[in-house]
Design a protein around this motif. Structure first.
Motif, short mmCIF file in Angstrom:
data_model
loop_
_atom_site.label_atom_id
_atom_site.label_comp_id
_atom_site.label_asym_id
_atom_site.label_seq_id
_atom_site.Cartn_x
_atom_site.Cartn_y
_atom_site.Cartn_z
N GLY A 147 -23.98 19.89 -15.43
CA GLY A 147 -22.85 18.99 -15.64
C GLY A 147 -21.53 19.72 -15.75
O GLY A 147 -21.26 20.69 -15.03
N ASN A 148 -20.70 19.28 -16.69
CA ASN A 148 -19.36 19.84 -16.85
C ASN A 148 -19.39 21.30 -17.30
O ASN A 148 -18.50 22.09 -16.95
N ASP A 149 -20.42 21.68 -18.08
CA ASP A 149 -20.54 23.08 -18.53
C ASP A 149 -20.65 24.02 -17.34
O ASP A 149 -20.07 25.12 -17.34
N LEU A 150 -21.40 23.60 -16.33
CA LEU A 150 -21.57 24.44 -15.14
C LEU A 150 -20.27 24.52 -14.35
O LEU A 150 -19.89 25.59 -13.86
N VAL A 154 -18.19 27.93 -13.48
CA VAL A 154 -17.81 28.33 -12.11
C VAL A 154 -16.32 28.62 -12.04
O VAL A 154 -15.88 29.65 -11.50
N LYS A 155 -15.50 27.73 -12.61
CA LYS A 155 -14.04 27.93 -12.56
C LYS A 155 -13.62 29.17 -13.33
O LYS A 155 -12.71 29.90 -12.91
N SER A 156 -14.30 29.45 -14.44
CA SER A 156 -14.00 30.66 -15.21
C SER A 156 -14.36 31.92 -14.43
O SER A 156 -13.61 32.90 -14.42
N GLY A 171 -17.75 21.51 -6.33
CA GLY A 171 -18.85 20.57 -6.16
C GLY A 171 -19.77 20.95 -5.01
O GLY A 171 -20.99 20.90 -5.13
N ARG A 172 -19.15 21.37 -3.90
CA ARG A 172 -19.95 21.76 -2.72
C ARG A 172 -20.77 23.01 -3.01
O ARG A 172 -21.95 23.11 -2.62
N LEU A 173 -20.18 23.96 -3.72
CA LEU A 173 -20.88 25.20 -4.07
C LEU A 173 -22.08 24.92 -4.96
O LEU A 173 -23.18 25.39 -4.71
N GLY A 178 -27.12 25.23 -6.47
CA GLY A 178 -27.85 24.77 -7.65
C GLY A 178 -27.32 25.43 -8.91
O GLY A 178 -26.15 25.81 -8.98
N GLN A 179 -28.18 25.64 -9.90
CA GLN A 179 -27.74 26.11 -11.22
C GLN A 179 -27.98 27.60 -11.46
O GLN A 179 -27.76 28.08 -12.56
#
Length: 336
Positions: A147-150, A154-156, A171-173, A178-179
């Motif tokens: 969810g938002n944690d992932l 990613v952004k960090s 989102g595409r990545l 996956g996770q």
């Protein structure tokens, strides 16, 4: 939790015992890396590795209690701490001296930092040794992000590469990879290197640079076959042959994809959404998303017919002495 602990590690504030539990190996690797980096500020550190599936835990505590010669503290990494999880009686691989270990945990060495890695979803909370470790060690639970944690992670990670990534690209990545944080980190670094001085990583960059998986190629091949696009199906198939993929393995992969499609359709009818289906079936969410969003709705009878024909092709591949590549090719050319 990890960010707070990592900050303390960077400041040289260590715990004598760390217990890393969970299935997300990125957090294991990153914690160990940061401890090594912080210790090495004062010179090279002695680092010792133990696999507790191969040696008893008493070897670890003996080493921890041995004073290092050239450094103030040594780093000990003990992986596969299986004595902390439920084990069938009589099936333990190694005879761990848990009495000695329990005594040591209450008075650990001051000249060693010992990291126990338990790469399991959960531990056996009934065991005395588990309760003691959770009480005395610094416990870090390495759970997969979602969810938002992932998205935040990613952004960090992108920011650490001195780049930014559009929400669409993030989102595409995630949909594709996956996770798996280790793989995500690798893909992000590759993209940051590719864009060079360009500040932003876009969805187009992600789609251009993403490493295609065999499952994605199999999905493209199967979809082309199901919609009657023989040209595309054969093109993908011949590309895979040039990559030295074996027809027997490809047949099994196509059959697996058919079963996945059937299971996804079944769970959809039960009211499950894509994320819940992926979790239930334990597959990459992107694979489920492609099936759910596909405009081509294939009936159950059709899927069973294709699965039956794949079984026949598999039998021919395993019993034929001729050119096996031709057998799957004929299957793709003859759409019923």
């Amino acid at each position: 939790m990890f960010s707070k602990v990592w900050k303390k590690i960077q400041q040289g504030d260590f715990s004598p015992i760390y217990l890393l539990v969970g299935t997300e190996h990125y957090f294991f690797d990153e914690t160990v890396r940061r401890i090594k980096e912080s210790l090495n500020k004062d010179g090279e550190t002695d680092i010792l590795y133990f696999d507790l599936d191969e040696v008893p835990v008493q070897h670890v505590i003996e080493e921890a209690d041995t004073v290092p010669f050239f450094t103030d503290r040594k780093l000990i990494i003990a992986k596969n701490a299986s004595f902390l999880k439920a084990t069938e009686k009589g099936k333990e691989k190694i005879d761990h001296d848990l009495k000695a270990f329990e005594s040591w945990v209450q008075h650990p060495s001051e000249t060693a930092i010992t990291i126990f890695i338990a790469p399991y979803e959960k531990l056996d909370e009934r065991k005395k040794v588990t309760k003691l470790m959770k009480d005395k060690a610094l416990l870090l639970e390495a759970k997969p992000l979602d969810g938002n944690d992932l998205v935040v992670w990613v952004k960090s990670t992108v920011a650490n590469e001195q780049k930014v990534m559009t929400d669409e690209a993030v989102g595409r990545l995630i949909d594709t990879v996956g996770q798996d944080l280790v793989q995500l980190q690798s893909e992000i670094h590759k993209m940051a290197t590719y864009v060079g001085e360009q500040q932003e990583i876009t969805k187009s960059d992600v789609e251009l640079l993403m490493t295609r998986t065999l499952e994605q190629d199999a999905f493209q091949l199967l979809n082309a076959y199901l919609r009657g696009d023989t040209t595309t199906a054969l093109t993908v198939y011949h590309d895979l042959l040039r990559q030295k993929e074996e027809p027997i393995m490809l047949t099994a992969l196509l059959a697996s994809q058919i079963r996945l499609m059937s299971n996804v359709r079944y769970l959809q009818k039960k009211g499950y959404h894509a994320q819940a289906i992926a979790k239930q079936l334990k597959v990459n969410p992107y694979r489920v998303k492609l099936i759910v969003e596909s405009r081509q709705k294939v009936g159950e009878d059709r899927l069973l017919d294709v699965l039956h024909r794949l079984a026949s092709a598999d039998y021919q591949l395993k019993t034929s002495s001729g050119k096996r590549e031709r057998i799957l090719e004929l299957f793709l050319m003859n759409r019923l």
